[in-house]
Write an enzyme that holds these catalytic residues in place. Sequence first.
Site, PDB file in Angstrom:
ATOM      1  N   LYS A   1     -33.543 -13.410  -0.430  1.00  0.00           N
ATOM      2  CA  LYS A   1     -33.460 -13.450   1.030  1.00  0.00           C
ATOM      3  C   LYS A   1     -34.304 -14.605   1.540  1.00  0.00           C
ATOM      4  CE  LYS A   1     -34.587 -10.920   5.232  1.00  0.00           C
ATOM      5  NZ  LYS A   1     -34.863  -9.636   5.865  1.00  0.00           N
TER       6      LYS A   1
ATOM      7  N   LYS B   1     -28.778 -13.464   0.727  1.00  0.00           N
ATOM      8  CA  LYS B   1     -28.733 -13.469   2.182  1.00  0.00           C
ATOM      9  C   LYS B   1     -29.459 -14.693   2.736  1.00  0.00           C
ATOM     10  CE  LYS B   1     -30.627 -10.928   6.021  1.00  0.00           C
ATOM     11  NZ  LYS B   1     -31.620 -10.009   6.478  1.00  0.00           N
TER      12      LYS B   1
HETATM   13  C1  PBG Z   1     -35.408  -7.058   8.465  1.00  0.00           C
HETATM   14  C2  PBG Z   1     -34.061  -7.683   8.434  1.00  0.00           C
HETATM   15  C3  PBG Z   1     -33.599  -8.864   9.035  1.00  0.00           C
HETATM   16  C4  PBG Z   1     -32.233  -8.924   8.799  1.00  0.00           C
HETATM   17  C5  PBG Z   1     -31.902  -7.827   8.017  1.00  0.00           C
HETATM   18  N1  PBG Z   1     -33.043  -7.085   7.784  1.00  0.00           N
HETATM   19  C6  PBG Z   1     -34.323  -9.848   9.886  1.00  0.00           C
HETATM   20  C7  PBG Z   1     -35.384 -10.678   9.330  1.00  0.00           C
HETATM   21  O1  PBG Z   1     -35.698 -10.655   8.144  1.00  0.00           O
HETATM   22  O2  PBG Z   1     -35.978 -11.373  10.148  1.00  0.00           O
HETATM   23  C8  PBG Z   1     -31.291  -9.976   9.296  1.00  0.00           C
HETATM   24  C9  PBG Z   1     -29.872  -9.545   9.480  1.00  0.00           C
HETATM   25  C10 PBG Z   1     -29.028 -10.451  10.285  1.00  0.00           C
HETATM   26  O3  PBG Z   1     -29.428 -11.544  10.741  1.00  0.00           O
HETATM   27  O4  PBG Z   1     -27.872 -10.073  10.507  1.00  0.00           O
HETATM   28  N2  PBG Z   1     -36.377  -7.683   7.724  1.00  0.00           N
END
Ligand code: PBG
Length: 329
Positions: free
Chosen positions: A202, A255
């Site tokens: 991520k 992601k």
């Molecule tokens: C929580 C999380 C995020 C997303 C999914 N879980 C935001 C982040 O890490 O700032 C992003 C999902 C999206 O943009 O659709 N940590």
Amino acid sequence: MTTTTRTFPLAFRRFRRLRRSEALRALMRETRLSPQDFVYPLFVTHGANVRAEIPSMPGQYHLSLDQLPREAEELRSLGIPAVLLFGLPAAKDESGSEAYDPDGIVQRAVRTLKQAAPQLAVITDVCLCEYTSHGHCGVVSGGEVDNDATLPLLARTAVSHAEAGADIVAPSDMMDGRVAAIRAALDDAGLGHVAIMAYAAKQASAFYGPFREAAGSTPQFGDRRGYQMDPANSREALREIEADIEEGADIVMVKPALPNLDIIARARDRCSLPLAAYNVSGEYAMVKAAAAAGYLDERLVTLEVLTAIRRAGADIIITYHAKEAARWI
Ligand code: PBG
């Protein structure tokens, strides 16, 4: 029609033979989309009769618990097998305590969905950022996110989701060691049947902008680059994926999806676990905005994007487009 005049030597191939009709193109198609590959994200909130559209994500809503049975029924009729839950807490604090409250919004949403629609697979996002007053994904001490102090809170959150009935818990915080900590806590609690989908690779991505507005989870100071990955690194992404598999992940995720088709493809080659890709909020918002402006054909672009993510190697696509794509396939 091709007139065969043999002025050329036969030194080229006629690819176009197999593209002449939709029937032939269908036979030759290597990648197909199915609603069964989709996971639909939901934002659940306290209150009653709430169905509030998220401005930066047209067509996506904050939903109160009473809206969930209707949502589950729609997903069933479309053939979409799973949801991914995000919660908007009643209050935020330093340690994100609603995240692991047995009566928190996500825990209650899981129970509501499991009762209304037992066939629906319920996945929960495990993170603290929506619940902390500072908006970071873990415990902050001395201006930094403390990795090891965060692990027990993540484990507690995952156990509370699993106790409420979640089928899969999905840690998205990017602390090191959280998959192992969560696996151990689930097993100790007699929840060995609950799976972990790790947000393994991520990145600290600007594509999460609309989500942070939707979830109210923008960090109040600094950014997430101290724990989320540098988008410039793909070998490191593979190490993150390997580590999560070693720690006990059942499904690994990359992601965001579209900027990372190379990483999805490399992960597909290297690991035999189910691979998920998250087609995130900013990817969705771009398509919606361009379509609204008349710059793109929304249906064709959406299906092209989702097909590309599948072709790169994702088995599962988490996407806000799930419902409309299911209708278009
Ligand atoms: C929580 C999380 C995020 C997303 C999914 N879980 C935001 C982040 O890490 O700032 C992003 C999902 C999206 O943009 O659709 N940590």
